[in-house]
Structures are given as C-alpha cells and as structure tokens.
Design a protein around this motif. Structure first.
Motif, PDB file in Angstrom:
ATOM      1  N   ASP A   1      29.521   7.199 -20.283  1.00 53.40           N
ATOM      2  CA  ASP A   1      28.286   7.474 -19.549  1.00 53.40           C
ATOM      3  C   ASP A   1      28.480   7.612 -18.047  1.00 53.40           C
ATOM      4  O   ASP A   1      27.509   7.704 -17.309  1.00 53.40           O
ATOM      5  CB  ASP A   1      27.274   6.374 -19.837  1.00 53.40           C
ATOM      6  CG  ASP A   1      27.778   4.997 -19.431  1.00 53.40           C
ATOM      7  OD1 ASP A   1      28.985   4.854 -19.180  1.00 53.40           O
ATOM      8  OD2 ASP A   1      26.958   4.066 -19.372  1.00 53.40           O
ATOM      9  N   ALA A   2      29.699   7.645 -17.573  1.00 51.09           N
ATOM     10  CA  ALA A   2      29.962   7.751 -16.137  1.00 51.09           C
ATOM     11  C   ALA A   2      31.210   8.610 -15.893  1.00 51.09           C
ATOM     12  O   ALA A   2      32.130   8.616 -16.703  1.00 51.09           O
ATOM     13  CB  ALA A   2      30.180   6.364 -15.537  1.00 51.09           C
ATOM     14  N   PRO A   3      31.241   9.347 -14.764  1.00 50.89           N
ATOM     15  CA  PRO A   3      32.461  10.090 -14.426  1.00 50.89           C
ATOM     16  C   PRO A   3      33.624   9.126 -14.221  1.00 50.89           C
ATOM     17  O   PRO A   3      33.440   8.012 -13.733  1.00 50.89           O
ATOM     18  CB  PRO A   3      32.109  10.780 -13.111  1.00 50.89           C
ATOM     19  CG  PRO A   3      30.631  10.739 -13.008  1.00 50.89           C
ATOM     20  CD  PRO A   3      30.179   9.538 -13.786  1.00 50.89           C
TER      21      PRO A   3
ATOM     22  N   ILE B   1      37.002  13.173 -14.994  1.00 53.25           N
ATOM     23  CA  ILE B   1      36.506  13.525 -16.329  1.00 53.25           C
ATOM     24  C   ILE B   1      35.012  13.231 -16.303  1.00 53.25           C
ATOM     25  O   ILE B   1      34.606  12.111 -15.980  1.00 53.25           O
ATOM     26  CB  ILE B   1      37.197  12.707 -17.425  1.00 53.25           C
ATOM     27  CG1 ILE B   1      38.678  13.008 -17.448  1.00 53.25           C
ATOM     28  CG2 ILE B   1      36.523  12.960 -18.767  1.00 53.25           C
ATOM     29  CD1 ILE B   1      39.245  13.582 -18.678  1.00 53.25           C
ATOM     30  N   LEU B   2      34.205  14.246 -16.628  1.00 53.73           N
ATOM     31  CA  LEU B   2      32.760  14.076 -16.621  1.00 53.73           C
ATOM     32  C   LEU B   2      32.292  13.444 -17.930  1.00 53.73           C
ATOM     33  O   LEU B   2      32.950  13.581 -18.955  1.00 53.73           O
ATOM     34  CB  LEU B   2      32.080  15.424 -16.388  1.00 53.73           C
ATOM     35  CG  LEU B   2      32.458  16.118 -15.072  1.00 53.73           C
ATOM     36  CD1 LEU B   2      31.751  17.451 -14.955  1.00 53.73           C
ATOM     37  CD2 LEU B   2      32.146  15.240 -13.879  1.00 53.73           C
ATOM     38  N   PRO B   3      31.155  12.750 -17.912  1.00 52.68           N
ATOM     39  CA  PRO B   3      30.655  12.092 -19.125  1.00 52.68           C
ATOM     40  C   PRO B   3      30.342  13.102 -20.228  1.00 52.68           C
ATOM     41  O   PRO B   3      30.022  14.247 -19.956  1.00 52.68           O
ATOM     42  CB  PRO B   3      29.380  11.396 -18.662  1.00 52.68           C
ATOM     43  CG  PRO B   3      29.261  11.579 -17.215  1.00 52.68           C
ATOM     44  CD  PRO B   3      30.289  12.564 -16.770  1.00 52.68           C
TER      45      PRO B   3
END
Length: 82
Positions: free
Chosen positions: A4-6, A34-36
């Motif tokens: 849920d977080a970058p 890395i994006l969620p």
C-alpha cells in the motif's frame, strides 16, 4: 515491501562539476521506486525529483532485476550511493 505504499529500492547521486557542495557545486539525484499494487508491478525512475520513466513488469522479481540493471549502469557512469 508494503503493497500500500511506494518502496524506494535505491538512491544514487553524482556530483556536478569540480566544486564541492559548500562551494556552490551541486549534484544530481536518482532513485528507483516500486509503486503500490500489481501485477503489473510498476517501477518508476525519478531523476532530480522529476519522473524520468515508468516501466511495468509481470512479476516483482523482474521489476527488481530491472532496477538492479539501471543501478549498475549508473554506477558505471560515476554515480554513487547516498
């Protein structure tokens, strides 16, 4: 990695010119995040606080492998870890 977080995988910098930071010299910054979410897993390259590019991968392993390739390339060009 939290889904849920970058997640920042690495940060690098490269000094600009021959002057130190205290003498008014600067430096460039780069990081891979890395994006969620996923799949696809989104790898974002940020350079000097601006999005440089975004790439999607089917697996987290491929995304991390690509991040490592980008890092190796930058280190070869004189970038160093923060």
């Amino acid at each position: 990695m939290a889904a849920d977080a970058p997640t920042v995988l690495w940060r690098l910098f490269k000094a600009l010119g021959h002057r130190s930071l205290s003498e008014g010299g600067g430096r460039e910054h780069a990081r891979v995040v890395i994006l969620p979410g996923g799949p696809p897993y989104t790898l974002a390259l940020v350079s000097n606080d601006r999005m440089d590019r975004v790439e999607n991968y089917d697996t987290i392993d491929l995304a991390v492998f690509r991040a490592d390739e980008i890092k190796r390339s930058l280190v070869t060009d004189g970038w160093v870890e923060e």
